[in-house]
Design a protein around this motif. Sequence first.
Motif, mmCIF file in Angstrom:
data_model
loop_
_atom_site.group_PDB
_atom_site.id
_atom_site.type_symbol
_atom_site.label_atom_id
_atom_site.label_comp_id
_atom_site.label_asym_id
_atom_site.label_seq_id
_atom_site.Cartn_x
_atom_site.Cartn_y
_atom_site.Cartn_z
ATOM 1 N N LEU A 247 9.945 -2.247 -3.710
ATOM 2 C CA LEU A 247 8.711 -1.887 -3.561
ATOM 3 C C LEU A 247 8.421 -0.607 -4.311
ATOM 4 C CD1 LEU A 247 8.404 -1.979 0.444
ATOM 5 C CD2 LEU A 247 7.304 -3.371 -1.310
ATOM 6 N N LEU A 248 9.132 -0.023 -4.673
ATOM 7 C CA LEU A 248 9.073 1.286 -5.715
ATOM 8 C C LEU A 248 8.631 0.587 -6.960
ATOM 9 C CD1 LEU A 248 11.831 3.813 -4.826
ATOM 10 C CD2 LEU A 248 9.282 4.080 -4.653
ATOM 11 N N LEU A 249 9.245 -0.478 -7.516
ATOM 12 C CA LEU A 249 9.097 -1.090 -8.765
ATOM 13 C C LEU A 249 7.770 -1.539 -8.622
ATOM 14 C CD1 LEU A 249 10.108 -2.231 -11.477
ATOM 15 C CD2 LEU A 249 10.990 -4.335 -10.283
ATOM 16 N N LEU A 250 7.402 -2.216 -7.498
ATOM 17 C CA LEU A 250 6.075 -2.922 -7.258
ATOM 18 C C LEU A 250 4.942 -1.742 -7.609
ATOM 19 C CD1 LEU A 250 4.315 -5.353 -6.974
ATOM 20 C CD2 LEU A 250 4.407 -4.973 -4.482
ATOM 21 N N ALA A 251 5.133 -0.415 -6.598
ATOM 22 C CA ALA A 251 4.453 0.469 -6.845
ATOM 23 C C ALA A 251 3.975 0.956 -8.415
ATOM 24 C CB ALA A 251 4.735 1.731 -6.045
ATOM 25 N N LEU A 252 5.160 0.956 -9.094
ATOM 26 C CA LEU A 252 5.107 1.401 -10.686
ATOM 27 C C LEU A 252 4.314 0.445 -11.308
ATOM 28 C CD1 LEU A 252 6.128 3.073 -12.898
ATOM 29 C CD2 LEU A 252 7.941 1.658 -13.037
ATOM 30 N N LEU A 253 4.418 -0.995 -11.177
ATOM 31 C CA LEU A 253 3.577 -1.941 -11.832
ATOM 32 C C LEU A 253 2.306 -1.913 -11.308
ATOM 33 C CD1 LEU A 253 6.122 -5.068 -11.713
ATOM 34 C CD2 LEU A 253 5.859 -3.389 -13.676
ATOM 35 N N LEU B 288 -2.800 -3.989 -10.849
ATOM 36 C CA LEU B 288 -2.586 -5.449 -10.208
ATOM 37 C C LEU B 288 -3.439 -5.638 -9.241
ATOM 38 C CD1 LEU B 288 1.315 -5.505 -10.049
ATOM 39 C CD2 LEU B 288 -0.225 -6.581 -12.035
ATOM 40 N N SER B 289 -4.111 -6.863 -8.977
ATOM 41 C CA SER B 289 -5.103 -7.345 -7.988
ATOM 42 C C SER B 289 -4.280 -7.106 -6.726
ATOM 43 C CB SER B 289 -5.609 -8.371 -8.216
ATOM 44 O OG SER B 289 -4.611 -9.627 -7.833
ATOM 45 N N GLU B 290 -5.012 -7.172 -5.607
ATOM 46 C CA GLU B 290 -4.552 -7.284 -4.324
ATOM 47 C C GLU B 290 -3.677 -8.518 -4.015
ATOM 48 O OE1 GLU B 290 -6.055 -6.851 0.331
ATOM 49 O OE2 GLU B 290 -7.310 -5.913 -1.043
ATOM 50 N N LYS B 291 -4.450 -9.565 -4.342
ATOM 51 C CA LYS B 291 -3.593 -10.861 -4.300
ATOM 52 C C LYS B 291 -2.154 -10.930 -5.007
ATOM 53 C CE LYS B 291 -5.584 -15.329 -3.905
ATOM 54 N NZ LYS B 291 -6.435 -16.143 -4.309
ATOM 55 N N ILE B 292 -2.251 -10.446 -6.133
ATOM 56 C CA ILE B 292 -0.851 -10.462 -6.813
ATOM 57 C C ILE B 292 0.253 -9.526 -5.899
ATOM 58 C CG2 ILE B 292 0.205 -9.573 -8.748
ATOM 59 C CD1 ILE B 292 -1.906 -10.708 -10.297
ATOM 60 N N VAL B 293 -0.068 -8.475 -5.404
ATOM 61 C CA VAL B 293 0.435 -7.426 -4.821
ATOM 62 C C VAL B 293 0.976 -8.133 -3.303
ATOM 63 C CG1 VAL B 293 0.509 -5.016 -3.491
ATOM 64 C CG2 VAL B 293 -0.331 -5.173 -5.692
ATOM 65 N N SER B 294 0.284 -8.830 -2.799
ATOM 66 C CA SER B 294 0.567 -9.496 -1.458
ATOM 67 C C SER B 294 1.578 -10.542 -1.773
ATOM 68 C CB SER B 294 -0.577 -10.105 -0.906
ATOM 69 O OG SER B 294 -1.450 -9.107 -0.456
ATOM 70 N N VAL B 295 1.240 -11.302 -2.959
ATOM 71 C CA VAL B 295 2.200 -12.174 -3.057
ATOM 72 C C VAL B 295 3.688 -11.485 -3.569
ATOM 73 C CG1 VAL B 295 3.073 -13.990 -4.957
ATOM 74 C CG2 VAL B 295 0.643 -14.067 -4.052
ATOM 75 N N CYS B 296 3.905 -10.721 -4.287
ATOM 76 C CA CYS B 296 4.943 -9.812 -4.741
ATOM 77 C C CYS B 296 5.642 -9.380 -3.280
ATOM 78 C CB CYS B 296 4.572 -8.317 -5.577
ATOM 79 S SG CYS B 296 4.331 -9.073 -7.210
ATOM 80 N N ILE B 297 4.859 -8.830 -2.156
ATOM 81 C CA ILE B 297 5.553 -8.136 -1.248
ATOM 82 C C ILE B 297 6.247 -9.453 -0.550
ATOM 83 C CG2 ILE B 297 5.098 -7.257 1.083
ATOM 84 C CD1 ILE B 297 2.908 -5.504 -0.360
#
Length: 131
Positions: free
Chosen positions: A36-42, A48-57
């Motif tokens: 999640l920290l890596l995702l926050a950095l990205l 990133l769009s909300e859709k991409i973030v949701s898929v990553c989560i």
Amino acid sequence: MMERSKKEQGRTAGIDKGLFILKTLLFSYILTGGFLLLLALLLYKFSLSEKIVSVCIIGIYIIASLFSGFVTGKKMGNRKFLWGLLMGGLYFLVLVAVSLAVNHSLKDVAANFFTVLALCACSGMLGGMVS
């Protein structure tokens, strides 16, 4: 000749299994936090769009459950898929408990409750089966 009785051996084996499950669950949440920290950095770097973030989560949940199921199945030896299913379910329950503690309602949890439950449980079971 101080032999432990079978009852005492069973009890200590149960405690050892319980501690192992808690350690594995803790490590899977540390893994989740790192991802999640890596995702926050990205998200910060690339907007990133909300859709991409949701898929990553969701992907992070799957990876963490898969990991915990794999490690637990490896350790327990038999009925690996059930141990993996248990780990995926426990991962989800802690996720729900934390979400409830933070949000104080079921509103956010209820939206994807069964989907995330199925993904966590199935990926944990898959991890147990491939171990």
